[in-house]
Design a protein around this motif. Structure first.
Motif, PDB file in Angstrom:
ATOM      1  N   SER A   1       0.846  -1.203   0.000  1.00 27.36           N
ATOM      2  CA  SER A   1       0.000   0.000   0.000  1.00 27.36           C
ATOM      3  C   SER A   1       0.875   1.245   0.000  1.00 27.36           C
ATOM      4  O   SER A   1       2.082   1.173   0.291  1.00 27.36           O
ATOM      5  N   GLY A   2       0.252   2.370  -0.279  1.00 32.62           N
ATOM      6  CA  GLY A   2       0.995   3.627  -0.339  1.00 32.62           C
ATOM      7  C   GLY A   2       1.612   3.999   1.000  1.00 32.62           C
ATOM      8  O   GLY A   2       2.761   4.429   1.071  1.00 32.62           O
ATOM      9  N   ALA A   3       0.821   3.823   2.066  1.00 36.40           N
ATOM     10  CA  ALA A   3       1.338   4.172   3.396  1.00 36.40           C
ATOM     11  C   ALA A   3       2.551   3.306   3.728  1.00 36.40           C
ATOM     12  O   ALA A   3       3.562   3.792   4.249  1.00 36.40           O
ATOM     13  N   GLU A   4       2.437   2.030   3.395  1.00 29.36           N
ATOM     14  CA  GLU A   4       3.535   1.106   3.694  1.00 29.36           C
ATOM     15  C   GLU A   4       4.794   1.475   2.893  1.00 29.36           C
ATOM     16  O   GLU A   4       5.922   1.394   3.412  1.00 29.36           O
TER      17      GLU A   4
ATOM     18  N   SER B   1      -0.211  18.139   2.872  1.00 27.97           N
ATOM     19  CA  SER B   1       0.269  16.820   2.429  1.00 27.97           C
ATOM     20  C   SER B   1      -0.624  15.676   2.900  1.00 27.97           C
ATOM     21  O   SER B   1      -1.301  15.763   3.924  1.00 27.97           O
ATOM     22  N   PHE B   2      -0.599  14.578   2.136  1.00 28.89           N
ATOM     23  CA  PHE B   2      -1.212  13.310   2.579  1.00 28.89           C
ATOM     24  C   PHE B   2      -0.259  12.187   2.188  1.00 28.89           C
ATOM     25  O   PHE B   2       0.053  12.006   1.015  1.00 28.89           O
ATOM     26  N   HIS B   3       0.197  11.418   3.196  1.00 30.60           N
ATOM     27  CA  HIS B   3       1.136  10.326   2.903  1.00 30.60           C
ATOM     28  C   HIS B   3       0.649   8.985   3.435  1.00 30.60           C
ATOM     29  O   HIS B   3       1.391   8.000   3.398  1.00 30.60           O
ATOM     30  N   GLY B   4      -0.580   8.917   3.958  1.00 32.06           N
ATOM     31  CA  GLY B   4      -1.126   7.651   4.427  1.00 32.06           C
ATOM     32  C   GLY B   4      -1.524   7.712   5.880  1.00 32.06           C
ATOM     33  O   GLY B   4      -1.317   8.730   6.557  1.00 32.06           O
TER      34      GLY B   4
ATOM     35  N   LEU C   1      10.134  11.374  -3.106  1.00 32.67           N
ATOM     36  CA  LEU C   1       8.967  11.811  -3.867  1.00 32.67           C
ATOM     37  C   LEU C   1       7.863  10.789  -3.706  1.00 32.67           C
ATOM     38  O   LEU C   1       8.023   9.622  -4.111  1.00 32.67           O
ATOM     39  N   ASP C   2       6.757  11.215  -3.112  1.00 35.98           N
ATOM     40  CA  ASP C   2       5.592  10.343  -2.968  1.00 35.98           C
ATOM     41  C   ASP C   2       4.765  10.477  -4.251  1.00 35.98           C
ATOM     42  O   ASP C   2       4.062  11.472  -4.457  1.00 35.98           O
ATOM     43  N   GLU C   3       4.893   9.466  -5.117  1.00 32.57           N
ATOM     44  CA  GLU C   3       4.154   9.463  -6.388  1.00 32.57           C
ATOM     45  C   GLU C   3       3.027   8.431  -6.324  1.00 32.57           C
ATOM     46  O   GLU C   3       2.606   7.890  -7.342  1.00 32.57           O
ATOM     47  N   VAL C   4       2.557   8.169  -5.099  1.00 28.93           N
ATOM     48  CA  VAL C   4       1.503   7.161  -4.902  1.00 28.93           C
ATOM     49  C   VAL C   4       0.261   7.502  -5.720  1.00 28.93           C
ATOM     50  O   VAL C   4      -0.345   6.642  -6.346  1.00 28.93           O
ATOM     51  N   GLN C   5      -0.094   8.779  -5.734  1.00 31.79           N
ATOM     52  CA  GLN C   5      -1.292   9.183  -6.488  1.00 31.79           C
ATOM     53  C   GLN C   5      -0.931   9.782  -7.850  1.00 31.79           C
ATOM     54  O   GLN C   5      -1.620   9.564  -8.841  1.00 31.79           O
ATOM     55  N   SER C   6       0.160  10.539  -7.901  1.00 37.09           N
ATOM     56  CA  SER C   6       0.479  11.290  -9.119  1.00 37.09           C
ATOM     57  C   SER C   6       1.331  10.500 -10.106  1.00 37.09           C
ATOM     58  O   SER C   6       1.564  10.959 -11.220  1.00 37.09           O
TER      59      SER C   6
ATOM     60  N   ALA D   1       2.060   3.329  -5.627  1.00 35.51           N
ATOM     61  CA  ALA D   1       1.007   2.367  -5.227  1.00 35.51           C
ATOM     62  C   ALA D   1      -0.182   2.607  -6.163  1.00 35.51           C
ATOM     63  O   ALA D   1       0.005   2.660  -7.381  1.00 35.51           O
ATOM     64  N   LYS D   2      -1.360   2.791  -5.634  1.00 34.50           N
ATOM     65  CA  LYS D   2      -2.589   3.112  -6.373  1.00 34.50           C
ATOM     66  C   LYS D   2      -2.622   2.550  -7.812  1.00 34.50           C
ATOM     67  O   LYS D   2      -2.920   1.383  -8.007  1.00 34.50           O
ATOM     68  N   GLY D   3      -2.301   3.367  -8.821  1.00 30.80           N
ATOM     69  CA  GLY D   3      -2.405   2.948 -10.223  1.00 30.80           C
ATOM     70  C   GLY D   3      -1.517   1.773 -10.580  1.00 30.80           C
ATOM     71  O   GLY D   3      -1.715   1.120 -11.611  1.00 30.80           O
TER      72      GLY D   3
HETATM   73  N1  PLP Z   1       0.432   8.944  -0.525  1.00 31.11           N
HETATM   74  C1  PLP Z   1      -0.456   9.638  -1.270  1.00 31.11           C
HETATM   75  C2  PLP Z   1       0.025  10.794  -2.092  1.00 31.11           C
HETATM   76  C3  PLP Z   1      -1.810   9.277  -1.275  1.00 31.11           C
HETATM   77  O1  PLP Z   1      -2.675   9.984  -1.993  1.00 31.11           O
HETATM   78  C4  PLP Z   1      -2.205   8.170  -0.497  1.00 31.11           C
HETATM   79  C5  PLP Z   1      -3.623   7.760  -0.460  1.00 31.11           C
HETATM   80  O2  PLP Z   1      -4.525   8.484  -0.817  1.00 31.11           O
HETATM   81  C6  PLP Z   1      -1.242   7.476   0.255  1.00 31.11           C
HETATM   82  C7  PLP Z   1       0.074   7.884   0.208  1.00 31.11           C
HETATM   83  C8  PLP Z   1      -1.619   6.290   1.088  1.00 31.11           C
HETATM   84  O3  PLP Z   1      -1.879   5.210   0.257  1.00 31.11           O
HETATM   85  P1  PLP Z   1      -2.660   3.924   0.837  1.00 31.11           P
HETATM   86  O4  PLP Z   1      -4.073   4.354   1.080  1.00 31.11           O
HETATM   87  O5  PLP Z   1      -2.515   2.908  -0.272  1.00 31.11           O
HETATM   88  O6  PLP Z   1      -1.966   3.513   2.067  1.00 31.11           O
END
Ligand code: PLP
Length: 379
Positions: free
Chosen positions: A95-98, A122-125, A206-211, A235-237
Protein backbone atom coordinates in the motif's frame (compact mmCIF):
# COMPACT_ATOMS: atom_id res chain seq x y z
CA UNK A 1 -19.97 -9.20 13.80
CA UNK A 2 -20.57 -5.64 12.52
CA UNK A 3 -18.18 -3.70 10.34
CA UNK A 4 -16.25 -1.03 12.21
CA UNK A 5 -18.03 2.08 10.99
CA UNK A 6 -15.39 4.47 9.64
CA UNK A 7 -16.67 5.36 6.16
CA UNK A 8 -19.61 7.53 5.14
CA UNK A 9 -21.10 5.37 2.35
CA UNK A 10 -23.01 6.21 -0.82
CA UNK A 11 -26.04 3.97 -1.24
CA UNK A 12 -24.65 2.33 -4.39
CA UNK A 13 -23.53 -1.28 -4.72
CA UNK A 14 -21.28 -1.86 -7.74
CA UNK A 15 -21.42 -5.44 -9.04
CA UNK A 16 -19.42 -5.20 -12.26
CA UNK A 17 -17.28 -2.76 -14.18
CA UNK A 18 -15.53 -2.36 -17.52
CA UNK A 19 -13.22 0.46 -18.62
CA UNK A 20 -14.59 3.72 -17.21
CA UNK A 21 -18.01 2.24 -16.48
CA UNK A 22 -19.47 0.70 -13.31
CA UNK A 23 -22.80 -1.16 -13.13
CA UNK A 24 -24.62 -1.38 -9.81
CA UNK A 25 -26.95 -4.01 -8.35
CA UNK A 26 -30.00 -2.26 -9.82
CA UNK A 27 -28.47 -2.32 -13.31
CA UNK A 28 -27.69 1.43 -13.38
CA UNK A 29 -24.49 2.42 -15.18
CA UNK A 30 -22.09 5.02 -13.77
CA UNK A 31 -19.19 6.84 -15.45
CA UNK A 32 -16.19 6.52 -13.14
CA UNK A 33 -14.02 9.66 -13.15
CA UNK A 34 -12.44 8.92 -9.79
CA UNK A 35 -11.26 5.30 -9.85
CA UNK A 36 -11.94 4.63 -6.16
CA UNK A 37 -9.43 7.14 -4.77
CA UNK A 38 -7.22 7.36 -7.88
CA UNK A 39 -6.59 3.65 -8.19
CA UNK A 40 -8.00 2.62 -11.58
CA UNK A 41 -5.25 3.43 -14.08
CA UNK A 42 -5.89 1.18 -17.10
CA UNK A 43 -9.67 0.85 -16.71
CA UNK A 44 -11.80 -1.56 -14.72
CA UNK A 45 -11.40 -5.24 -15.63
CA UNK A 46 -9.26 -4.53 -18.71
CA UNK A 47 -9.32 -7.82 -20.71
CA UNK A 48 -5.50 -8.07 -20.86
CA UNK A 49 -5.27 -7.50 -17.09
CA UNK A 50 -8.04 -10.01 -16.32
CA UNK A 51 -6.39 -12.60 -18.55
CA UNK A 52 -2.94 -12.09 -16.99
CA UNK A 53 -4.25 -12.35 -13.41
CA UNK A 54 -6.48 -15.35 -14.15
CA UNK A 55 -3.66 -17.23 -15.89
CA UNK A 56 -1.31 -16.47 -13.02
CA UNK A 57 -3.81 -17.68 -10.42
CA UNK A 58 -4.15 -20.97 -12.29
CA UNK A 59 -0.36 -21.40 -11.95
CA UNK A 60 0.49 -20.01 -8.48
CA UNK A 61 -1.05 -17.05 -6.66
CA UNK A 62 1.22 -16.60 -3.68
CA UNK A 63 4.44 -17.54 -2.07
CA UNK A 64 6.45 -15.40 0.32
CA UNK A 65 9.82 -13.75 -0.16
CA UNK A 66 11.72 -16.80 1.06
CA UNK A 67 11.86 -18.18 -2.50
CA UNK A 68 12.77 -16.85 -5.95
CA UNK A 69 9.91 -15.02 -7.70
CA UNK A 70 11.16 -14.15 -11.21
CA UNK A 71 8.01 -12.10 -11.84
CA UNK A 72 9.44 -9.54 -9.37
CA UNK A 73 12.48 -9.09 -11.60
CA UNK A 74 10.29 -8.77 -14.68
CA UNK A 75 8.20 -6.11 -12.93
CA UNK A 76 11.29 -4.21 -11.72
CA UNK A 77 12.84 -4.34 -15.19
CA UNK A 78 9.71 -3.02 -16.92
CA UNK A 79 9.14 -0.35 -14.26
CA UNK A 80 12.78 0.79 -14.51
CA UNK A 81 12.61 1.02 -18.31
CA UNK A 82 9.23 2.76 -18.54
CA UNK A 83 9.89 5.23 -15.74
CA UNK A 84 13.46 6.07 -16.76
CA UNK A 85 14.82 4.79 -13.40
CA UNK A 86 16.57 1.70 -14.77
CA UNK A 87 19.50 2.02 -12.31
CA UNK A 88 17.24 2.15 -9.20
CA UNK A 89 16.18 -0.94 -7.22
CA UNK A 90 12.65 -1.87 -6.25
CA UNK A 91 11.24 -2.96 -2.90
CA UNK A 92 7.72 -4.35 -3.25
CA UNK A 93 5.02 -3.93 -0.61
CA UNK A 94 1.24 -3.56 -0.47
CA UNK A 95 0.00 0.00 0.00
CA UNK A 96 1.00 3.63 -0.34
CA UNK A 97 1.34 4.17 3.40
CA UNK A 98 3.53 1.11 3.69
CA UNK A 99 5.74 2.31 0.83
CA UNK A 100 6.22 5.64 2.64
CA UNK A 101 6.97 3.92 5.98
CA UNK A 102 9.70 1.92 4.25
CA UNK A 103 11.03 5.02 2.50
CA UNK A 104 11.44 6.79 5.88
CA UNK A 105 13.16 3.74 7.36
CA UNK A 106 15.54 3.48 4.42
CA UNK A 107 16.42 7.17 4.63
CA UNK A 108 17.02 6.89 8.37
CA UNK A 109 19.11 3.71 8.06
CA UNK A 110 21.14 5.48 5.36
CA UNK A 111 22.08 8.73 7.14
CA UNK A 112 21.35 7.82 10.77
CA UNK A 113 19.11 10.90 11.20
CA UNK A 114 15.49 11.09 12.27
CA UNK A 115 13.87 14.40 11.34
CA UNK A 116 11.44 14.43 8.41
CA UNK A 117 10.37 17.64 6.65
CA UNK A 118 6.90 17.47 5.07
CA UNK A 119 4.54 20.11 3.67
CA UNK A 120 1.24 21.78 4.51
CA UNK A 121 -1.65 20.10 2.70
CA UNK A 122 0.27 16.82 2.43
CA UNK A 123 -1.21 13.31 2.58
CA UNK A 124 1.14 10.33 2.90
CA UNK A 125 -1.13 7.65 4.43
CA UNK A 126 -2.70 6.61 7.70
CA UNK A 127 -0.10 4.36 9.33
CA UNK A 128 2.36 5.44 12.00
CA UNK A 129 5.10 7.54 10.37
CA UNK A 130 3.08 8.15 7.18
CA UNK A 131 0.30 9.85 9.14
CA UNK A 132 2.87 11.82 11.15
CA UNK A 133 4.01 13.28 7.82
CA UNK A 134 0.39 14.01 6.84
CA UNK A 135 -0.99 17.47 7.48
CA UNK A 136 -4.35 16.45 8.96
CA UNK A 137 -4.63 16.44 12.79
CA UNK A 138 -8.08 14.79 12.55
CA UNK A 139 -6.58 11.47 11.38
CA UNK A 140 -3.53 11.54 13.64
CA UNK A 141 -3.76 9.88 17.10
CA UNK A 142 -1.63 10.95 20.09
CA UNK A 143 0.75 8.04 19.37
CA UNK A 144 1.46 9.58 15.96
CA UNK A 145 2.41 13.02 17.31
CA UNK A 146 6.16 13.11 16.99
CA UNK A 147 8.63 16.01 17.15
CA UNK A 148 10.54 14.23 14.37
CA UNK A 149 8.05 15.53 11.78
CA UNK A 150 8.02 19.23 10.87
CA UNK A 151 5.99 21.05 8.21
CA UNK A 152 6.95 23.81 5.78
CA UNK A 153 4.44 25.80 3.73
CA UNK A 154 3.86 24.09 0.36
CA UNK A 155 5.65 25.77 -2.58
CA UNK A 156 7.47 28.17 -0.20
CA UNK A 157 11.17 27.55 -0.76
CA UNK A 158 12.34 29.91 1.99
CA UNK A 159 10.19 28.13 4.57
CA UNK A 160 11.52 24.75 3.38
CA UNK A 161 15.15 25.88 3.28
CA UNK A 162 14.93 27.19 6.82
CA UNK A 163 13.80 23.75 8.08
CA UNK A 164 16.20 21.57 6.07
CA UNK A 165 19.48 21.35 7.97
CA UNK A 166 22.25 18.79 8.48
CA UNK A 167 19.94 17.19 11.06
CA UNK A 168 17.27 16.47 8.44
CA UNK A 169 16.87 12.81 7.60
CA UNK A 170 14.52 13.28 4.64
CA UNK A 171 12.20 15.66 2.86
CA UNK A 172 8.97 14.09 1.62
CA UNK A 173 6.75 15.68 -1.00
CA UNK A 174 3.99 14.47 -3.32
CA UNK A 175 4.62 14.70 -7.08
CA UNK A 176 1.33 16.61 -7.03
CA UNK A 177 -0.74 16.94 -3.87
CA UNK A 178 -3.87 14.84 -4.36
CA UNK A 179 -5.96 14.78 -1.19
CA UNK A 180 -4.88 18.40 -0.64
CA UNK A 181 -6.92 19.41 -3.69
CA UNK A 182 -4.54 18.83 -6.64
CA UNK A 183 -1.78 21.31 -5.88
CA UNK A 184 1.15 21.27 -8.31
CA UNK A 185 4.61 22.03 -6.90
CA UNK A 186 6.40 24.74 -8.88
CA UNK A 187 9.29 23.48 -11.02
CA UNK A 188 11.69 26.02 -9.43
CA UNK A 189 10.56 24.97 -5.96
CA UNK A 190 11.33 21.28 -6.64
CA UNK A 191 14.71 22.10 -8.16
CA UNK A 192 15.71 24.23 -5.15
CA UNK A 193 14.41 21.58 -2.76
CA UNK A 194 16.67 19.04 -4.45
CA UNK A 195 19.64 21.43 -4.22
CA UNK A 196 19.05 21.98 -0.49
CA UNK A 197 18.77 18.23 0.09
CA UNK A 198 22.07 17.66 -1.71
CA UNK A 199 23.75 20.43 0.29
CA UNK A 200 22.63 18.97 3.64
CA UNK A 201 22.80 15.25 2.69
CA UNK A 202 19.07 14.96 3.40
CA UNK A 203 17.21 12.31 1.40
CA UNK A 204 14.62 13.57 -1.10
CA UNK A 205 11.55 11.29 -1.15
CA UNK A 206 8.97 11.81 -3.87
CA UNK A 207 5.59 10.34 -2.97
CA UNK A 208 4.15 9.46 -6.39
CA UNK A 209 1.50 7.16 -4.90
CA UNK A 210 -1.29 9.18 -6.49
CA UNK A 211 0.48 11.29 -9.12
CA UNK A 212 2.67 8.51 -10.56
CA UNK A 213 2.16 5.76 -13.11
CA UNK A 214 1.40 8.07 -16.02
CA UNK A 215 -1.37 10.02 -14.31
CA UNK A 216 0.34 13.38 -14.99
CA UNK A 217 1.18 12.58 -18.61
CA UNK A 218 4.80 11.76 -17.66
CA UNK A 219 5.55 8.51 -15.84
CA UNK A 220 6.16 10.55 -12.68
CA UNK A 221 4.86 14.08 -12.08
CA UNK A 222 8.25 15.24 -10.74
CA UNK A 223 9.81 14.49 -14.14
CA UNK A 224 8.36 17.78 -15.43
CA UNK A 225 10.86 19.45 -13.08
CA UNK A 226 13.75 17.24 -14.28
CA UNK A 227 14.78 16.38 -10.74
CA UNK A 228 16.00 12.95 -9.62
CA UNK A 229 14.84 12.03 -6.10
CA UNK A 230 16.72 9.52 -3.96
CA UNK A 231 13.57 7.52 -3.24
CA UNK A 232 10.20 7.35 -5.04
CA UNK A 233 7.09 5.66 -3.64
CA UNK A 234 4.32 4.19 -5.81
CA UNK A 235 1.01 2.37 -5.23
CA UNK A 236 -2.59 3.11 -6.37
CA UNK A 237 -2.40 2.95 -10.22
CA UNK A 238 0.42 0.39 -10.02
CA UNK A 239 -1.99 -2.52 -9.56
CA UNK A 240 -5.22 -1.04 -11.01
CA UNK A 241 -7.04 -2.26 -7.90
CA UNK A 242 -4.82 -5.18 -6.88
CA UNK A 243 -2.95 -4.14 -3.68
CA UNK A 244 0.65 -3.65 -4.76
CA UNK A 245 3.07 -0.84 -3.98
CA UNK A 246 6.75 -0.13 -4.37
CA UNK A 247 9.74 1.88 -3.24
CA UNK A 248 12.21 2.86 -5.98
CA UNK A 249 15.62 3.27 -4.40
CA UNK A 250 18.69 5.06 -5.76
CA UNK A 251 21.86 2.98 -6.30
CA UNK A 252 23.54 5.00 -3.50
CA UNK A 253 21.60 2.96 -0.94
CA UNK A 254 23.28 -0.26 0.12
CA UNK A 255 20.88 -3.08 1.01
CA UNK A 256 21.39 -5.32 4.02
CA UNK A 257 19.47 -8.52 4.68
CA UNK A 258 16.36 -8.05 6.85
CA UNK A 259 16.64 -4.26 6.64
CA UNK A 260 13.12 -4.27 5.17
CA UNK A 261 10.62 -7.09 4.93
CA UNK A 262 7.05 -8.08 4.13
CA UNK A 263 4.89 -11.20 4.03
CA UNK A 264 2.59 -10.34 1.14
CA UNK A 265 4.67 -7.82 -0.80
CA UNK A 266 5.71 -8.88 -4.31
CA UNK A 267 3.63 -12.06 -4.40
CA UNK A 268 2.95 -13.73 -7.74
CA UNK A 269 -0.51 -12.27 -8.27
CA UNK A 270 0.57 -8.76 -7.26
CA UNK A 271 3.46 -8.91 -9.74
CA UNK A 272 1.16 -10.18 -12.51
CA UNK A 273 -1.13 -7.20 -11.86
CA UNK A 274 1.82 -4.79 -11.87
CA UNK A 275 3.22 -6.22 -15.12
CA UNK A 276 -0.19 -6.16 -16.83
CA UNK A 277 -0.63 -2.47 -15.94
CA UNK A 278 2.79 -1.54 -17.34
CA UNK A 279 2.16 -3.53 -20.54
CA UNK A 280 -1.17 -1.78 -21.08
CA UNK A 281 0.30 1.67 -20.36
CA UNK A 282 2.94 1.02 -23.03
CA UNK A 283 0.78 -0.79 -25.62
CA UNK A 284 -2.00 1.81 -25.48
CA UNK A 285 0.34 4.86 -25.22
CA UNK A 286 -1.51 5.98 -22.10
CA UNK A 287 0.91 8.75 -21.11
CA UNK A 288 0.09 10.48 -24.39
CA UNK A 289 -3.64 9.90 -23.87
CA UNK A 290 -3.44 11.30 -20.32
CA UNK A 291 -1.80 14.49 -21.65
CA UNK A 292 -4.25 14.93 -24.54
CA UNK A 293 -7.41 14.10 -22.59
CA UNK A 294 -6.26 16.09 -19.56
CA UNK A 295 -5.68 19.25 -21.57
CA UNK A 296 -9.03 18.73 -23.36
CA UNK A 297 -10.90 18.42 -20.06
CA UNK A 298 -9.10 21.41 -18.54
CA UNK A 299 -9.77 23.58 -21.60
CA UNK A 300 -13.48 22.68 -21.64
CA UNK A 301 -14.07 23.32 -17.93
CA UNK A 302 -11.89 26.41 -17.42
CA UNK A 303 -14.36 29.03 -18.62
CA UNK A 304 -17.43 27.61 -16.88
CA UNK A 305 -19.52 29.79 -14.59
CA UNK A 306 -18.78 29.18 -10.90
CA UNK A 307 -15.28 27.80 -11.46
CA UNK A 308 -12.46 29.60 -9.69
CA UNK A 309 -9.52 27.51 -10.93
CA UNK A 310 -8.70 24.33 -12.83
CA UNK A 311 -5.39 22.82 -11.68
CA UNK A 312 -3.31 19.77 -12.39
CA UNK A 313 -1.26 17.87 -14.95
CA UNK A 314 -2.52 15.18 -17.33
CA UNK A 315 -5.49 13.31 -15.92
CA UNK A 316 -5.08 14.49 -12.34
CA UNK A 317 -7.33 17.51 -12.31
CA UNK A 318 -8.64 19.66 -9.47
CA UNK A 319 -11.60 21.87 -10.22
CA UNK A 320 -12.00 24.55 -7.57
CA UNK A 321 -15.45 26.14 -7.42
CA UNK A 322 -16.46 29.46 -5.89
CA UNK A 323 -18.47 27.48 -3.32
CA UNK A 324 -18.41 24.05 -1.57
CA UNK A 325 -18.61 21.20 -4.07
CA UNK A 326 -20.37 18.51 -1.96
CA UNK A 327 -23.84 19.11 -3.47
CA UNK A 328 -22.45 19.28 -7.00
CA UNK A 329 -20.75 15.90 -6.48
CA UNK A 330 -23.97 14.39 -5.16
CA UNK A 331 -25.97 15.74 -8.08
CA UNK A 332 -23.42 14.40 -10.56
CA UNK A 333 -23.52 11.01 -8.84
CA UNK A 334 -27.25 10.55 -8.24
CA UNK A 335 -28.74 12.47 -11.21
CA UNK A 336 -26.09 12.06 -13.91
CA UNK A 337 -24.51 8.85 -12.63
CA UNK A 338 -20.94 10.17 -12.66
CA UNK A 339 -18.38 9.46 -9.92
CA UNK A 340 -16.05 12.35 -9.04
CA UNK A 341 -13.76 12.81 -6.03
CA UNK A 342 -13.60 15.28 -3.16
CA UNK A 343 -10.50 16.67 -1.44
CA UNK A 344 -9.51 18.27 1.85
CA UNK A 345 -10.26 21.63 0.18
CA UNK A 346 -14.07 21.66 0.41
CA UNK A 347 -14.47 23.67 -2.81
CA UNK A 348 -12.30 21.37 -4.95
CA UNK A 349 -13.48 18.36 -6.97
CA UNK A 350 -10.89 15.79 -7.98
CA UNK A 351 -11.14 14.22 -11.43
CA UNK A 352 -8.94 11.13 -11.96
CA UNK A 353 -10.38 9.01 -14.79
CA UNK A 354 -8.75 5.85 -16.15
CA UNK A 355 -5.76 6.83 -18.30
CA UNK A 356 -7.48 5.38 -21.38
CA UNK A 357 -10.62 7.50 -21.02
CA UNK A 358 -12.10 8.57 -24.36
CA UNK A 359 -13.09 12.07 -25.45
CA UNK A 360 -16.76 10.98 -25.84
CA UNK A 361 -16.73 9.86 -22.20
CA UNK A 362 -15.27 13.18 -21.02
CA UNK A 363 -17.92 14.96 -23.12
CA UNK A 364 -20.63 13.22 -21.07
CA UNK A 365 -19.09 14.75 -17.92
CA UNK A 366 -18.54 18.17 -19.48
CA UNK A 367 -22.20 18.39 -20.56
CA UNK A 368 -23.54 17.20 -17.20
CA UNK A 369 -21.17 19.40 -15.19
CA UNK A 370 -22.03 22.58 -17.06
CA UNK A 371 -25.74 21.77 -16.62
CA UNK A 372 -25.34 21.13 -12.87
CA UNK A 373 -23.38 24.36 -12.38
CA UNK A 374 -26.02 26.27 -14.35
CA UNK A 375 -28.92 24.84 -12.35
CA UNK A 376 -27.15 25.59 -9.04
CA UNK A 377 -26.71 29.20 -10.16
CA UNK A 378 -30.47 29.46 -10.88
CA UNK A 379 -31.32 27.77 -7.56
N1 PLP B 1 0.43 8.94 -0.53
C1 PLP B 1 -0.46 9.64 -1.27
C2 PLP B 1 0.02 10.79 -2.09
C3 PLP B 1 -1.81 9.28 -1.28
O1 PLP B 1 -2.67 9.98 -1.99
C4 PLP B 1 -2.20 8.17 -0.50
C5 PLP B 1 -3.62 7.76 -0.46
O2 PLP B 1 -4.52 8.48 -0.82
C6 PLP B 1 -1.24 7.48 0.25
C7 PLP B 1 0.07 7.88 0.21
C8 PLP B 1 -1.62 6.29 1.09
O3 PLP B 1 -1.88 5.21 0.26
P1 PLP B 1 -2.66 3.92 0.84
O4 PLP B 1 -4.07 4.35 1.08
O5 PLP B 1 -2.51 2.91 -0.27
O6 PLP B 1 -1.97 3.51 2.07
Amino acid sequence: MNLFDVYPLFDIEPVKALGAWITDKKGDRYLDLYGGHAVISVGHSHPYYVDMLSRQLHKIGFYSNSVKIPLQEELADKLGRQSGYIDYSLFLCNSGAEANENAFKLASFHNGRKEIVAFTGSFHGRTSAAVSATDDPSISAPVNHSPNFVFAAFNDIEAAESLITDKTCAVVIEGMQGVGGVQVPDIGFLKKLQEKCHATSAILILDEVQSGYGRSGRFFAHQFAEIKPDIITVAKGMGNGFPVAGVLISPDFKPRHSMLGTTFGGNHLACAAGIAVLDIIEQEALLENALAMGSYLASQTKGMEGIKEVRGLGLMIGIELDFPCADIRKQLLFNDKIFTGSSSNKNTLRILPPLNIKKEELDIFIGAFSHVLESNKVA
